[in-house]
Design a protein around this motif. Structure first.
Motif, PDB file in Angstrom:
ATOM      1  N   UNK A 171      30.731   4.147  53.217  1.00 14.86           N
ATOM      2  CA  UNK A 171      31.800   4.944  53.831  1.00 14.86           C
ATOM      3  C   UNK A 171      32.844   5.346  52.798  1.00 14.86           C
ATOM      4  N   UNK A 172      33.208   4.383  51.924  1.00 12.31           N
ATOM      5  CA  UNK A 172      34.202   4.692  50.891  1.00 12.31           C
ATOM      6  C   UNK A 172      33.647   5.755  49.935  1.00 12.31           C
ATOM      7  N   UNK A 173      32.368   5.647  49.598  1.00 18.10           N
ATOM      8  CA  UNK A 173      31.717   6.583  48.674  1.00 18.10           C
ATOM      9  C   UNK A 173      31.800   8.009  49.227  1.00 18.10           C
ATOM     10  N   UNK A 174      31.354   8.159  50.469  1.00 21.46           N
ATOM     11  CA  UNK A 174      31.383   9.481  51.104  1.00 21.46           C
ATOM     12  C   UNK A 174      32.817   9.989  51.191  1.00 21.46           C
ATOM     13  N   UNK A 175      33.710   9.091  51.524  1.00 27.53           N
ATOM     14  CA  UNK A 175      35.131   9.423  51.633  1.00 27.53           C
ATOM     15  C   UNK A 175      35.649  10.011  50.314  1.00 27.53           C
ATOM     16  N   UNK A 176      35.332   9.333  49.226  1.00 29.79           N
ATOM     17  CA  UNK A 176      35.779   9.815  47.928  1.00 29.79           C
ATOM     18  C   UNK A 176      35.224  11.209  47.640  1.00 29.79           C
ATOM     19  N   UNK A 191      26.247  12.752  50.512  1.00 31.38           N
ATOM     20  CA  UNK A 191      27.552  13.189  50.018  1.00 31.38           C
ATOM     21  C   UNK A 191      27.485  14.577  49.394  1.00 31.38           C
ATOM     22  N   UNK A 192      26.464  14.811  48.586  1.00 29.99           N
ATOM     23  CA  UNK A 192      26.430  16.105  47.901  1.00 29.99           C
ATOM     24  C   UNK A 192      26.178  17.243  48.885  1.00 29.99           C
ATOM     25  N   UNK A 238      27.191  17.169  52.033  1.00 26.16           N
ATOM     26  CA  UNK A 238      28.475  17.303  52.724  1.00 26.16           C
ATOM     27  C   UNK A 238      29.421  18.172  51.906  1.00 26.16           C
ATOM     28  N   UNK A 239      29.506  17.856  50.606  1.00 29.20           N
ATOM     29  CA  UNK A 239      30.394  18.608  49.728  1.00 29.20           C
ATOM     30  C   UNK A 239      29.980  20.067  49.647  1.00 29.20           C
ATOM     31  N   UNK A 240      28.678  20.306  49.606  1.00 32.94           N
ATOM     32  CA  UNK A 240      28.194  21.680  49.510  1.00 32.94           C
ATOM     33  C   UNK A 240      28.453  22.447  50.803  1.00 32.94           C
ATOM     34  N   UNK A 241      28.896  21.734  51.841  1.00 33.98           N
ATOM     35  CA  UNK A 241      29.239  22.404  53.093  1.00 33.98           C
ATOM     36  C   UNK A 241      28.053  22.643  53.996  1.00 33.98           C
ATOM     37  N   UNK A 242      26.940  21.975  53.722  1.00 37.56           N
ATOM     38  CA  UNK A 242      25.764  22.213  54.561  1.00 37.56           C
ATOM     39  C   UNK A 242      25.943  21.640  55.960  1.00 37.56           C
ATOM     40  N   UNK A 243      26.807  20.628  56.091  1.00 40.19           N
ATOM     41  CA  UNK A 243      27.248  20.233  57.421  1.00 40.19           C
ATOM     42  C   UNK A 243      28.579  19.517  57.376  1.00 40.19           C
ATOM     43  N   UNK A 244      29.124  19.260  58.564  1.00 43.16           N
ATOM     44  CA  UNK A 244      30.509  18.789  58.653  1.00 43.16           C
ATOM     45  C   UNK A 244      30.595  17.265  58.508  1.00 43.16           C
ATOM     46  N   UNK A 245      31.763  16.766  58.074  1.00 38.98           N
ATOM     47  CA  UNK A 245      31.965  15.328  57.819  1.00 38.98           C
ATOM     48  C   UNK A 245      31.455  14.400  58.911  1.00 38.98           C
ATOM     49  N   UNK A 246      31.643  14.740  60.172  1.00 39.78           N
ATOM     50  CA  UNK A 246      31.229  13.808  61.216  1.00 39.78           C
ATOM     51  C   UNK A 246      29.761  13.878  61.580  1.00 39.78           C
ATOM     52  N   UNK A 247      28.998  14.706  60.865  1.00 39.30           N
ATOM     53  CA  UNK A 247      27.605  14.957  61.247  1.00 39.30           C
ATOM     54  C   UNK A 247      26.810  13.663  61.434  1.00 39.30           C
ATOM     55  N   UNK A 248      25.990  13.603  62.482  1.00 42.04           N
ATOM     56  CA  UNK A 248      25.223  12.383  62.774  1.00 42.04           C
ATOM     57  C   UNK A 248      24.265  12.019  61.639  1.00 42.04           C
ATOM     58  N   UNK A 249      23.848  13.012  60.852  1.00 36.75           N
ATOM     59  CA  UNK A 249      22.881  12.729  59.788  1.00 36.75           C
ATOM     60  C   UNK A 249      23.426  11.717  58.785  1.00 36.75           C
ATOM     61  N   UNK A 250      24.730  11.765  58.541  1.00 40.07           N
ATOM     62  CA  UNK A 250      25.330  10.854  57.573  1.00 40.07           C
ATOM     63  C   UNK A 250      25.076   9.403  57.979  1.00 40.07           C
ATOM     64  N   UNK A 251      25.489   9.079  59.191  1.00 41.16           N
ATOM     65  CA  UNK A 251      25.280   7.712  59.670  1.00 41.16           C
ATOM     66  C   UNK A 251      23.793   7.397  59.775  1.00 41.16           C
ATOM     67  N   UNK A 252      23.028   8.392  60.165  1.00 44.11           N
ATOM     68  CA  UNK A 252      21.589   8.184  60.342  1.00 44.11           C
ATOM     69  C   UNK A 252      20.945   7.726  59.032  1.00 44.11           C
ATOM     70  N   UNK A 253      21.282   8.376  57.944  1.00 45.31           N
ATOM     71  CA  UNK A 253      20.705   8.023  56.651  1.00 45.31           C
ATOM     72  C   UNK A 253      21.166   6.622  56.229  1.00 45.31           C
ATOM     73  N   UNK A 254      22.476   6.393  56.289  1.00 46.38           N
ATOM     74  CA  UNK A 254      22.995   5.092  55.856  1.00 46.38           C
ATOM     75  C   UNK A 254      22.405   3.963  56.695  1.00 46.38           C
TER      76      UNK A 254
END
Lengths: 200, 200
Positions: free
Chosen positions: B97-102, B165-166, B168-184
DNA sequence: ATCGTCGTATAGCGCCGTTATAACGGCGGC
DNA sequence: GCCGCCGTTATAACGGCGCTATACGACGAT
């Protein structure tokens, strides 16, 4: 039948000139990455002067957009040249391998497609590629073997394989590294199941 | 007590000049990404002329290397500012979470740290950060709760969270996207277990 | 007081992306 | 058969870039 690149621009049609410009751009990209892609060097190789490039493409960004389209066409060919396995989960695993394969074979192209420094909205070709992945995932869902929503699982799969590929390209570890298979297997193991489940 | 940046270079010590250059570089990077980081613009902001920059840093690449070191220092602070959970697996999840946050808070810095176009060998600061992740993973292993080799699992975890993270940064989807949690979650679920297992 | 050294400034090189302007050449109207 | 139009290409230049040869000033050692 003289080589296209040695002709002056005036001696061939505009379409051939366009193609020569894109071909030179591709060569320069493969050779020196995005930084090595210079309009003037490109002109020297394509036997063309700068205004010709700007007449055909507008500006450098638009030229690179067309180049990226060509990259996605080749990227798609990576997936259609050979037949994927019939089992939808195995087809996904096979797709991951092709994806990583493409990235390692064309690192400069991959960077341009997925890590362009100046953010642009995705081209139609990029969206089509993403849609192909989504259809693969939807096929797993249709077989009752997906454990998450199709959209979310698609995004998650792409994230994972992109992470692996971009770090491979960056040279952080070698192609055969166990982490590659570890990530792909973990995603598949977690987001799919071996046997169909009939919900409802 | 006048502001540092408004002083001419001759009126302050060399160390302050170095700091002013790095501070201006940081500002430009945050404002316009790697492309916006120009030596001449930087000089105008820092009240310095180009030879001074080259005297202190050698060339632009080396200057950026030092800037990246500062980025990693701030990156590390992201993980040390707050206390992680005591449970090693939960600590890893917290680290993700901290990593993505940064990455989301400093996208230009993140790109520079992990996606620099001209490949450089990792700096000491980068290796230290990677080592911190490995120690987290080793702690899980020490608790008998890791299902793969420490090295491989570390690489896999980083791949996955970097991919998320990359994109997310590239804007391919939004910060809250379910994929983030899904991968982690998938990586943690697959490479760790809830209860300790004593091998041998 | 002189000298060497370190930090900084002036001015310029060669490259870049881009563009104002003009010349070429095929093609339809007379 | 000639003319003018317009799409395509060329010449030459602008401003900005990374980088550097050279020179200048302050300051400590002698």
């Amino acid at each position: 039948m003289p080589a296209t690149a040695t002709l002056r621009a005036r001696d061939r049609g505009p379409a051939a000139t366009r193609r020569a410009i894109l071909a030179a751009a591709e060569t320069l990209l493969a050779r020196g990455g995005e930084a090595g892609l210079s309009i003037r060097e490109l002109c020297a190789r394509a036997g063309v002067t700068p205004p010709t490039v700007y007449h055909h493409f507008g500006d450098k960004g638009a030229l690179v957009d067309r180049l990226v389209d060509e990259c996605f066409a080749e990227f798609d060919r990576t997936f259609t040249r050979r037949r994927p396995p019939a089992d939808p989960v195995e087809a996904l695993r096979w797709g991951f391998a092709r994806y990583v394969e493409y990235g390692l074979a064309h690192p400069a192209h991959y960077r341009l497609m997925f890590q362009r420094s100046t953010a642009r909205r995705p081209t139609a070709a990029a969206l089509a590629s993403y849609d192909r992945l989504r259809r693969r995932v939807a096929a797993i869902d249709a077989a009752g073997r997906l454990t998450a929503a199709v959209e979310d699982a698609t995004a998650a799969f792409w994230s994972a394989v992109h992470g692996v590929t971009s770090l491979l390209i960056a040279g952080f570890w070698k192609p055969g590294a166990p982490a590659v298979a570890l990530v792909c297997n973990a995603m598949i193991a977690q987001l799919t199941r071996k046997e169909a489940v009939h919900v409802r």
